[in-house]
Design a protein around this motif. Structure first.
Motif, PDB file in Angstrom:
ATOM      1  N   VAL A 226       0.730  -1.169  -0.047  1.00 30.10           N
ATOM      2  CA  VAL A 226      -0.248   0.055   0.053  1.00 30.10           C
ATOM      3  C   VAL A 226       0.816   1.434   0.109  1.00 30.10           C
ATOM      4  CG1 VAL A 226      -0.214   0.115   2.424  1.00 30.10           C
ATOM      5  CG2 VAL A 226      -1.950   1.117   1.213  1.00 30.10           C
ATOM      6  N   TYR A 227       0.491   2.232  -0.877  1.00 33.93           N
ATOM      7  CA  TYR A 227       1.192   3.564  -0.743  1.00 33.93           C
ATOM      8  C   TYR A 227       1.035   4.151   0.524  1.00 33.93           C
ATOM      9  CZ  TYR A 227       1.310   3.225  -5.857  1.00 33.93           C
ATOM     10  OH  TYR A 227       1.653   2.570  -7.018  1.00 33.93           O
ATOM     11  N   PRO A 228       2.026   4.852   1.088  1.00 32.67           N
ATOM     12  CA  PRO A 228       1.847   5.702   2.136  1.00 32.67           C
ATOM     13  C   PRO A 228       0.780   6.613   2.226  1.00 32.67           C
ATOM     14  CG  PRO A 228       4.139   5.879   1.307  1.00 32.67           C
ATOM     15  CD  PRO A 228       3.080   5.339   0.095  1.00 32.67           C
ATOM     16  N   HIS A 229       0.022   6.485   3.107  1.00 34.49           N
ATOM     17  CA  HIS A 229      -1.185   7.173   3.445  1.00 34.49           C
ATOM     18  C   HIS A 229      -1.484   7.884   4.786  1.00 34.49           C
ATOM     19  CE1 HIS A 229      -2.687   3.478   5.241  1.00 34.49           C
ATOM     20  NE2 HIS A 229      -3.613   4.311   5.624  1.00 34.49           N
ATOM     21  N   GLY A 230      -2.618   8.857   4.709  1.00 35.08           N
ATOM     22  CA  GLY A 230      -2.782   9.609   5.994  1.00 35.08           C
ATOM     23  C   GLY A 230      -4.108  10.387   5.673  1.00 35.08           C
TER      24      GLY A 230
ATOM     25  N   TYR B 129     -12.887  10.999  10.716  1.00 31.89           N
ATOM     26  CA  TYR B 129     -12.315   9.774  10.144  1.00 31.89           C
ATOM     27  C   TYR B 129     -12.411   8.471  10.611  1.00 31.89           C
ATOM     28  CZ  TYR B 129      -9.875  14.541   9.114  1.00 31.89           C
ATOM     29  OH  TYR B 129      -9.492  15.714   8.579  1.00 31.89           O
ATOM     30  N   LEU B 130     -12.175   7.474   9.982  1.00 29.45           N
ATOM     31  CA  LEU B 130     -12.203   6.146  10.256  1.00 29.45           C
ATOM     32  C   LEU B 130     -10.900   5.850  10.160  1.00 29.45           C
ATOM     33  CD1 LEU B 130     -15.173   6.408   9.462  1.00 29.45           C
ATOM     34  CD2 LEU B 130     -15.188   4.125   8.480  1.00 29.45           C
ATOM     35  N   VAL B 131     -10.079   5.217  11.413  1.00 30.72           N
ATOM     36  CA  VAL B 131      -8.718   4.975  11.298  1.00 30.72           C
ATOM     37  C   VAL B 131      -8.494   3.491  12.062  1.00 30.72           C
ATOM     38  CG1 VAL B 131      -7.912   7.586  11.758  1.00 30.72           C
ATOM     39  CG2 VAL B 131      -8.492   5.703  13.795  1.00 30.72           C
ATOM     40  N   GLY B 132      -7.288   3.100  11.802  1.00 30.69           N
ATOM     41  CA  GLY B 132      -6.961   1.767  12.285  1.00 30.69           C
ATOM     42  C   GLY B 132      -7.486   0.848  11.441  1.00 30.69           C
ATOM     43  N   MET B 133      -7.772  -0.364  12.212  1.00 31.16           N
ATOM     44  CA  MET B 133      -8.524  -1.553  11.306  1.00 31.16           C
ATOM     45  C   MET B 133     -10.066  -1.211  10.614  1.00 31.16           C
ATOM     46  SD  MET B 133      -7.635  -4.921  13.571  1.00 31.16           S
ATOM     47  CE  MET B 133      -8.131  -6.045  12.221  1.00 31.16           C
ATOM     48  N   LYS B 134     -10.668  -0.244  11.419  1.00 34.19           N
ATOM     49  CA  LYS B 134     -11.819   0.060  10.762  1.00 34.19           C
ATOM     50  C   LYS B 134     -11.665   0.794   9.311  1.00 34.19           C
ATOM     51  CE  LYS B 134     -16.366   1.497  11.920  1.00 34.19           C
ATOM     52  NZ  LYS B 134     -17.452   1.957  12.991  1.00 34.19           N
ATOM     53  N   SER B 135     -10.601   1.506   9.120  1.00 35.04           N
ATOM     54  CA  SER B 135     -10.294   2.190   7.965  1.00 35.04           C
ATOM     55  C   SER B 135     -10.046   1.347   6.865  1.00 35.04           C
ATOM     56  CB  SER B 135      -8.967   3.001   8.148  1.00 35.04           C
ATOM     57  OG  SER B 135      -7.890   2.363   7.931  1.00 35.04           O
ATOM     58  N   TYR B 136      -9.491   0.135   7.111  1.00 34.89           N
ATOM     59  CA  TYR B 136      -9.368  -1.002   5.970  1.00 34.89           C
ATOM     60  C   TYR B 136     -10.658  -1.628   5.713  1.00 34.89           C
ATOM     61  CZ  TYR B 136      -4.475  -0.532   5.298  1.00 34.89           C
ATOM     62  OH  TYR B 136      -3.118   0.055   5.158  1.00 34.89           O
ATOM     63  N   GLY B 137     -11.688  -1.435   6.307  1.00 36.21           N
ATOM     64  CA  GLY B 137     -13.099  -2.129   6.080  1.00 36.21           C
ATOM     65  C   GLY B 137     -12.884  -3.638   6.131  1.00 36.21           C
ATOM     66  N   ARG B 138     -13.205  -4.156   4.933  1.00 32.14           N
ATOM     67  CA  ARG B 138     -13.087  -5.607   4.707  1.00 32.14           C
ATOM     68  C   ARG B 138     -11.650  -6.002   4.254  1.00 32.14           C
ATOM     69  NH1 ARG B 138     -18.782  -8.515   3.228  1.00 32.14           N
ATOM     70  NH2 ARG B 138     -19.982  -6.965   4.437  1.00 32.14           N
ATOM     71  N   ALA B 139     -10.530  -5.204   4.039  1.00 33.46           N
ATOM     72  CA  ALA B 139      -9.335  -5.656   3.488  1.00 33.46           C
ATOM     73  C   ALA B 139      -8.554  -6.421   4.692  1.00 33.46           C
ATOM     74  CB  ALA B 139      -8.627  -4.380   2.914  1.00 33.46           C
TER      75      ALA B 139
ATOM     76  N   THR C 202      -5.508  -6.807   5.476  1.00 35.25           N
ATOM     77  CA  THR C 202      -4.078  -6.623   6.018  1.00 35.25           C
ATOM     78  C   THR C 202      -4.092  -5.322   6.770  1.00 35.25           C
ATOM     79  OG1 THR C 202      -3.444  -6.029   3.691  1.00 35.25           O
ATOM     80  CG2 THR C 202      -2.995  -8.316   4.599  1.00 35.25           C
ATOM     81  N   PHE C 203      -3.331  -5.509   7.850  1.00 31.43           N
ATOM     82  CA  PHE C 203      -3.266  -4.087   8.559  1.00 31.43           C
ATOM     83  C   PHE C 203      -2.123  -4.223   9.791  1.00 31.43           C
ATOM     84  CE2 PHE C 203      -4.506   0.081   9.782  1.00 31.43           C
ATOM     85  CZ  PHE C 203      -4.147  -0.057  11.209  1.00 31.43           C
ATOM     86  N   LEU C 204      -1.284  -3.246   9.942  1.00 35.26           N
ATOM     87  CA  LEU C 204      -0.312  -3.377  10.885  1.00 35.26           C
ATOM     88  C   LEU C 204      -0.526  -2.182  12.216  1.00 35.26           C
ATOM     89  CD1 LEU C 204       3.085  -3.778   9.170  1.00 35.26           C
ATOM     90  CD2 LEU C 204       2.016  -5.429  10.859  1.00 35.26           C
ATOM     91  N   ALA C 205      -0.190  -2.236  13.263  1.00 37.53           N
ATOM     92  CA  ALA C 205      -0.078  -1.178  14.335  1.00 37.53           C
ATOM     93  C   ALA C 205       0.209   0.062  13.755  1.00 37.53           C
ATOM     94  CB  ALA C 205      -0.080  -1.634  15.514  1.00 37.53           C
ATOM     95  N   MET C 206       1.339   0.056  13.184  1.00 40.42           N
ATOM     96  CA  MET C 206       2.418   1.108  12.802  1.00 40.42           C
ATOM     97  C   MET C 206       1.571   1.765  11.621  1.00 40.42           C
ATOM     98  SD  MET C 206       6.242  -0.453  12.333  1.00 40.42           S
ATOM     99  CE  MET C 206       5.664  -1.790  11.448  1.00 40.42           C
ATOM    100  N   THR C 207       0.842   1.311  11.035  1.00 44.43           N
ATOM    101  CA  THR C 207       0.130   2.015   9.829  1.00 44.43           C
ATOM    102  C   THR C 207      -1.028   2.923  10.630  1.00 44.43           C
ATOM    103  OG1 THR C 207       0.046   0.100   8.195  1.00 44.43           O
ATOM    104  CG2 THR C 207      -1.716   1.592   8.014  1.00 44.43           C
ATOM    105  N   GLY C 208      -1.582   2.406  11.495  1.00 49.59           N
ATOM    106  CA  GLY C 208      -2.692   2.887  12.418  1.00 49.59           C
ATOM    107  C   GLY C 208      -2.013   4.141  13.309  1.00 49.59           C
ATOM    108  N   TYR C 209      -0.785   4.089  13.454  1.00 52.52           N
ATOM    109  CA  TYR C 209       0.090   5.138  14.337  1.00 52.52           C
ATOM    110  C   TYR C 209       0.025   6.352  13.543  1.00 52.52           C
ATOM    111  CZ  TYR C 209       0.603   1.652  18.184  1.00 52.52           C
ATOM    112  OH  TYR C 209       0.288   0.554  19.332  1.00 52.52           O
ATOM    113  N   GLU C 210       0.413   5.921  12.359  1.00 52.10           N
ATOM    114  CA  GLU C 210       0.708   7.082  11.269  1.00 52.10           C
ATOM    115  C   GLU C 210      -0.512   7.639  10.773  1.00 52.10           C
ATOM    116  OE1 GLU C 210       2.854   9.314   8.235  1.00 52.10           O
ATOM    117  OE2 GLU C 210       3.389   8.453  10.069  1.00 52.10           O
ATOM    118  N   GLN C 211      -1.591   6.910  10.830  1.00 49.15           N
ATOM    119  CA  GLN C 211      -2.950   7.637  10.460  1.00 49.15           C
ATOM    120  C   GLN C 211      -3.519   8.603  11.460  1.00 49.15           C
ATOM    121  OE1 GLN C 211      -5.682   4.063  10.135  1.00 49.15           O
ATOM    122  NE2 GLN C 211      -5.174   3.955   8.187  1.00 49.15           N
TER     123      GLN C 211
END
Length: 455
Positions: free
Chosen positions: A350-354, A366-376, A378-387
């Motif tokens: 995934v491209y860097p995003h915010g 804003y929907l953030v964390g795992m909820k932002s990924y909907g049904r996708a 794959t997710f990492l905590a680091m991604t959520g922290y950056e969000q």
């Protein structure tokens, strides 16, 4: 209400999990007052539910810099960055201390039942953006309240809405009636009661991600310890390809790669048998046991238990009066969805995003964390922290910081996205071109859901 008055209101954060607590820390760092609303009696309720599962990310990858700044004055000592915590470790040594530091900025026993613009339903345009948000909650005592907020960050996750066994996204026929024999989370086999439920029995494991790998590995360990009778039947909706067991030694998160290899060892060692191309349509009772029936009419031999690990989906029910821009397939923000769509991205990249990708037609939601990924998947905590770092910067008016990328994530080494299960050739061809080839634009890779033993 004037803009200056609205700015004095708190930002409501829904959910006191890892990303919600990090959001509060980043808001405080920006001199913005947060109010975290948590439905449960304590922080990180979902993580507590899988406390027995070891993360495949190290401590260095599951703590947030803004949160660490809040914790430092308390004498908090950062755990060894190279070690791998369990969910229980994560709660005890980081998440609960962070919640304690936030103090009365976290409110427990507060279930959010609705969010809207003050005096404006979803239809009304006039003066909409000038109005604050009203957040309706129900307390643990059943009392209804209404709060006012300048912005809403929904970090409530997806743990409460696991996917069903049914291959069409709906519960299979008979699935609800068999609820006493079906679990939707990785079983804690260290718990004597749970262990007795699976020891010496035949268990179907439905799913193909990190959660399924974890369950297969744990059941294989149980089979070795308990002897004959303990066996797992692994239900796969597609065939076995080179990517079925994840990235293996190519994964830059070694523990995640090792998890897939343990699942492979469970199959090769005879503790688990794989059933491929099986799309569950029904769950039938046969005496005290269950029989899974596929769409093509195949019936498996009876099993004693079923563990369904088919991912999670967002609960959007309390956001119905807001104007959200969501992808019609993934239920993720429309600008983010193409970057994480498993029908396209077979490497988990995934491209860097915010804030730009997380924005909706409704400003300051804003929907953030795992909820932002909907049904996708794959997710990492680091991604959520950056969000949440980016969102907090945007709410503070620092657009430059909001749009700046401050994150580098490890490569998964995984090809064969979940959305490709109808096309075995596509799943096998990932090592050639497509998204797995050398990208012309730098890609950031992501991992698997925290709830599956990821993060």
């Amino acid at each position: 209400m004037s803009a200056s008055t609205t700015d004095q209101l708190p930002v409501v954060v829904v959910g006191a999990g890892p990303i919600g607590l990090a959001a509060a820390a980043h808001l405080i760092g920006r001199d913005i007052e947060p109010l975290v609303l948590e439905a449960g009696p304590s922080a990180a309720g979902a993580v507590r539910a899988w406390a027995h599962v070891r993360l495949f990310s190290s401590w260095a990858e599951v703590t947030d810099p803004a949160a660490e700044k809040l914790l430092a004055p308390t004498g908090w000592v950062r755990p060894d960055g190279a070690a791998y915590p369990t969910g229980g470790d994560w709660v005890e040594r980081y998440l609960q201390p962070l919640a304690d530091v936030l103090g009365d900025k976290v409110r427990y026993g507060a279930t959010v039942t609705g969010v809207a613009r003050a005096g404006r339903d979803r239809v009304v345009d006039s003066g909409r953006e000038e109005q604050p948000f009203t957040v309706h909650i129900r307390t643990a005592d059943g009392i209804e309240e209404r709060l006012t907020a300048r912005a809403v960050i929904d970090a409530s996750g997806t743990w409460s809405t696991p996917g069903p066994a049914g291959a069409n996204g709906l519960p299979a026929l008979g699935e609800r009636a068999a609820a006493d024999r079906i679990s939707y989370h990785v079983p804690d086999l260290k718990d004597p009661t749970v262990r007795a439920r699976y020891a010496g029995r035949r268990t179907a494991v439905v799913g193909s991600g990190a959660s399924a790998f974890t369950a297969l590995a744990l059941l294989a360990d149980l089979a070795e310890e308990e002897g004959d009778g303990t066996h797992a039947v692994w239900i796969l909706r597609r065939g076995i390809t080179g990517s079925t067991y994840g990235g293996g030694e190519a994964d830059q998160l070694p523990a995640r790669g090792a998890l897939g290899l343990r699942a492979k060892a469970a199959v090769e060692g005879g503790h688990a048998s794989a059933v491929t191309g099986f799309r569950t349509e029904a769950v039938a009772r046969e005496g005290d046991r269950l029989v899974l029936v596929a769409e093509d009419g195949r019936r498996l031999d009876p099993v004693d238990e079923v563990v369904v690990l088919t991912g999670f989906r967002p609960d959007l029910s309390f956001l119905g009066e807001l104007r959200l821009g969501l992808d019609d397939r993934l239920q993720a923000p429309t600008a983010l969805a193409p970057l994480i769509d498993p029908n396209v991205h077979s490497c988990g990249t995934v491209y860097p995003h915010g804030v730009t990708e997380l924005s909706h037609p409704e400003k300051d939601v804003y929907l953030v964390g795992m909820k932002s990924y909907g049904r996708a998947p794959t997710f990492l905590a680091m991604t959520g922290y950056e969000q949440v770092r980016s969102v907090a910067a945007a709410l503070a008016g620092d657009r430059e910081a909001a749009e700046r990328v401050e994150l580098t994530l490890p490569e998964t080494g995984v090809c064969g996205g979940a959305g490709l299960f109808d096309d075995p050739d596509a799943a096998q061809g990932g090592s050639g071109g497509g998204c797995c080839a050398a990208p012309t634009t730098p890609l950031i890779s992501i991992g698997a859901p925290a709830s599956s033993g990821g993060c």
